[in-house]
Design a protein around this motif. Structure first.
Motif, short mmCIF file in Angstrom:
data_model
loop_
_atom_site.label_atom_id
_atom_site.label_comp_id
_atom_site.label_asym_id
_atom_site.label_seq_id
_atom_site.Cartn_x
_atom_site.Cartn_y
_atom_site.Cartn_z
N SER A 186 6.64 4.35 7.64
CA SER A 186 7.00 3.28 8.56
C SER A 186 6.03 2.10 8.48
O SER A 186 6.41 0.96 8.76
N VAL A 187 4.80 2.36 8.10
CA VAL A 187 3.83 1.27 7.88
C VAL A 187 4.12 0.58 6.55
O VAL A 187 4.13 -0.65 6.45
N ALA A 188 4.38 1.38 5.52
CA ALA A 188 4.59 0.82 4.18
C ALA A 188 5.83 -0.06 4.10
O ALA A 188 5.87 -1.02 3.32
N VAL A 189 6.86 0.24 4.90
CA VAL A 189 8.10 -0.53 4.80
C VAL A 189 7.90 -1.99 5.20
O VAL A 189 8.66 -2.86 4.78
N PHE A 190 6.85 -2.27 5.98
CA PHE A 190 6.58 -3.66 6.36
C PHE A 190 6.15 -4.49 5.15
O PHE A 190 6.17 -5.73 5.22
N ALA A 191 5.76 -3.84 4.07
CA ALA A 191 5.41 -4.57 2.86
C ALA A 191 6.65 -5.11 2.16
O ALA A 191 6.53 -5.91 1.21
N LEU A 192 7.83 -4.70 2.60
CA LEU A 192 9.07 -5.18 1.99
C LEU A 192 9.68 -6.35 2.77
O LEU A 192 10.64 -6.97 2.30
N SER A 229 -1.55 -15.35 3.64
CA SER A 229 -0.19 -15.46 3.10
C SER A 229 0.61 -14.20 3.42
O SER A 229 0.06 -13.16 3.80
N LEU A 230 1.92 -14.31 3.23
CA LEU A 230 2.78 -13.15 3.44
C LEU A 230 2.42 -12.03 2.47
O LEU A 230 2.46 -10.84 2.83
N GLY A 231 2.06 -12.39 1.24
CA GLY A 231 1.64 -11.38 0.27
C GLY A 231 0.40 -10.63 0.71
O GLY A 231 0.25 -9.43 0.44
N ASP A 232 -0.52 -11.33 1.38
CA ASP A 232 -1.72 -10.67 1.91
C ASP A 232 -1.33 -9.62 2.95
O ASP A 232 -1.89 -8.51 2.98
N PHE A 233 -0.39 -9.97 3.81
CA PHE A 233 0.08 -9.00 4.80
C PHE A 233 0.72 -7.79 4.12
O PHE A 233 0.48 -6.64 4.53
N HIS A 234 1.52 -8.02 3.10
CA HIS A 234 2.17 -6.92 2.40
C HIS A 234 1.13 -5.96 1.83
O HIS A 234 1.27 -4.73 1.95
N ALA A 235 0.10 -6.50 1.20
CA ALA A 235 -0.94 -5.65 0.61
C ALA A 235 -1.70 -4.88 1.69
O ALA A 235 -2.03 -3.69 1.52
N ALA A 236 -1.95 -5.53 2.82
CA ALA A 236 -2.67 -4.86 3.91
C ALA A 236 -1.84 -3.70 4.47
O ALA A 236 -2.38 -2.61 4.74
N PHE A 237 -0.55 -3.90 4.65
CA PHE A 237 0.31 -2.82 5.16
C PHE A 237 0.32 -1.64 4.19
O PHE A 237 0.27 -0.48 4.62
N LEU A 238 0.38 -1.91 2.90
CA LEU A 238 0.39 -0.82 1.91
C LEU A 238 -0.92 -0.03 1.94
O LEU A 238 -0.91 1.20 1.87
N CYS A 239 -2.02 -0.75 2.06
CA CYS A 239 -3.32 -0.07 2.12
C CYS A 239 -3.44 0.80 3.37
O CYS A 239 -3.89 1.95 3.30
N MET A 240 -3.02 0.28 4.50
CA MET A 240 -3.12 1.04 5.74
C MET A 240 -2.15 2.21 5.76
O MET A 240 -2.40 3.22 6.43
N ALA A 241 -1.04 2.11 5.00
CA ALA A 241 -0.09 3.22 4.94
C ALA A 241 -0.65 4.43 4.23
O ALA A 241 -0.20 5.56 4.45
N VAL A 242 -1.65 4.22 3.38
CA VAL A 242 -2.25 5.34 2.63
C VAL A 242 -3.14 6.18 3.54
O VAL A 242 -3.26 7.40 3.35
N ILE A 243 -3.75 5.57 4.54
CA ILE A 243 -4.77 6.25 5.34
C ILE A 243 -4.24 7.50 6.04
O ILE A 243 -4.87 8.57 5.97
#
Length: 498
Positions: free
Chosen positions: A342-348, A426-440
């Motif tokens: 559910s966190v990772a999907v925000f990267a899309l 940027s929006l890309g920065d947010f996408h990367a941050a969501f992906l990183c936090m989804a791993v935790i």
């Protein structure tokens, strides 16, 4: 077994939940207004995360003193006094002209919350009695779900139509109502006489937590960077090891680490803390991506965040049935996997997304996050005896609040590093941050895999007999009963958030 009537139990839970509701409203209305506050104060939106993490850090640092205060002054008196301190901190925050001047009073609010939250939770747990932990937690947190529902709307409305400084005054009537309800429903207890407080241990543990938080903050500042963060983190670890050695020699340490001999408690705190760090980053990242990444107005972002809270309402009644049917291990692993997704999907998410799918993603993410937090909380306390609760709720609360703040600090530091020298995130920065936090959250899976039915205590009402505990295991060596249990004459009368 509690001798209070069921109606009285529910009423006490509701009064305490009003205080927790106030905290939930306070946090959510602040996050939705971060871009507006940053613009008015001439600060970067990312820097305003300190208003949230300062509060959570203060909660974590001061929670160990809550039991001593309760023993010294009585539970009801401490609970009402803590609400008063929180109100004072709110008023002072509302009049400070600069960001750095607001931080000390957010710490003051945290001090009030550190006394209020453990004592309030402990009052409710004892009102319901052992064996009804899940019922107590459910009744306690249902009204709290109103906070994420109305908080974003209030915050957005004030940010757009009035002034953001009024955000700090919204909680005053809720606090006043909670104080009146507590004085009417909660019986005044005579102070039992507090034992000598472990001041040295409190200082060691508190300084360790502060250095750890500063280390995370340093990651987002070019002046310090990874090297500064490593030095601060190393100092925090060294102090914590000194504290652990000190705690072994104390009968009543400020932060009771012996509770980790209870396997359910240990897994609930450790795995739950890892999961919270990843999932709670949504509280900071979601309002920002909606406004800074997708360009929504505060009122639109607030409406989306409020509607997402409906997922929490819908999911709440499901938890007890899930645990009864599948057990804690299966439920926690499933919630960890779905929470990470559910966190990772925000990267899309992109500006081209229709509003309906975006709302659906927000609702599902909110539902999963609520189920996870409540399942982890219930697992933490479910196998503990009554006299262990007073120590457990404060000790677990320290790690819970620290992990909540860690998720926000890590996400802010990630965004700052990703932004670099750019003028804005940027929006890309947010996408990367969501992906990183989804791993935790996924890092907690090896810990959850060790959870067995025997680690969750007696069969709670509604659980299958096949889930009854068969034997006791612990993480690490199992201490003797005399070593694991405190002196009954010394245990605090009352102690313990989300």
């Amino acid at each position: 077994m509690s001798k209070l009537s069921h109606r009285r139990q529910i009423s006490i839970a509701f009064v305490v939940a009003c205080a927790f509701l106030m905290q939930g409203v306070d946090s959510t209305l602040l996050t939705i207004a971060i871009p507006t506050i940053a613009r008015d104060l001439g600060q970067s939106p990312l820097s305003l995360h300190v208003l949230i993490t300062a509060y959570l850090l203060s909660l974590a640092v001061f929670m160990p003193v809550s039991g001593w205060f309760a023993d010294r002054f009585g539970a009801r008196r401490v609970f009402c006094g803590a609400l008063g301190v929180f109100m004072a901190g709110s008023v002072l925050c509302s009049v400070m002209p600069e960001l750095w001047m607001m931080v000390p009073f957010r710490l003051l609010q945290g001090f009030g919350g550190a006394l209020m939250t453990p004592v309030g939770r402990m009052i409710v747990l004892r009102a319901f009695g052992r064996g009804r932990t899940l019922d107590a937690m459910t009744w306690l947190t249902i009204p709290v779900l109103i906070g994420p529902l109305i908080g974003p709307l209030i915050g957005a409305a004030l940010a757009e139509m009035a002034h953001w400084r009024l955000l700090f005054l919204v909680n005053l009537p809720i606090c006043a109502a909670a104080i009146l309800g507590a004085r009417h429903l909660i019986e005044a207890e005579a102070p039992v006489g507090a034992k000598r407080f472990d001041l040295k241990g409190f200082a060691l543990a508190g300084l360790s937590l502060v250095l750890f938080q500063l280390g995370i903050e340093a990651l987002g500042h070019a002046r310090f960077g990874p090297l500064g963060a490593a030095c601060l983190g190393g100092g925090a670890l060294a102090l914590f090891l000194v504290y652990r050695r000190h705690a072994r020699r104390m009968q009543a340490p400020a932060l009771d680490l012996s509770l980790f001999a209870q396997r359910g408690f240990a897994i609930g705190v450790v795995a739950g803390g890892i999961g919270r760090s990843g999932l709670n980053s949504m509280a900071f990242l979601t309002p920002l991506i909606l406004q800074l990444g997708l360009g929504f107005r505060p009122i639109t972002a607030g409406l989306l965040s409020a509607l997402a809270a409906l997922g929490s309402f819908a999911s709440k009644p499901l938890l007890k049935g899930f645990i009864a049917r599948h057990g804690f291990r299966c439920v926690m692993i499933t919630l960890t996997l779905t929470g990470s997704a559910s966190v990772a999907v925000f990267a899309l998410i992109t500006p081209n997304w229709p509003l309906l799918p975006l709302l659906a993603v927000c609702i599902v993410a909110g539902a999963i996050r609520t189920l996870y937090f409540n399942a982890a909380n219930t697992l933490t306390y479910t196998a503990l005896s009554d006299h262990q609760l007073s120590r457990a709720v404060s000790s677990a609360g320290v790690f819970q609040q620290l992990s909540m703040g860690l998720g926000i600090s890590l996400s802010a530091a990630l965004l700052s590093l990703l932004q670099g020298d750019a003028a804005a995130v940027s929006l890309g920065d947010f996408h990367a941050a969501f992906l990183c936090m989804a791993v935790i959250p996924l890092l907690s899976l090896p810990v959850l895999a060790r959870l067995a039915p025997a680690d969750t205590g007696p069969v709670a009402p509604g659980l299958r007999k096949s889930q009854a505990p068969r034997r006791n295991k612990s993480i690490g060596p199992q201490p003797s009963l005399a070593k694991a249990e405190p002196n009954p004459a010394h245990h605090p009368t009352v102690v313990e958030r989300h």
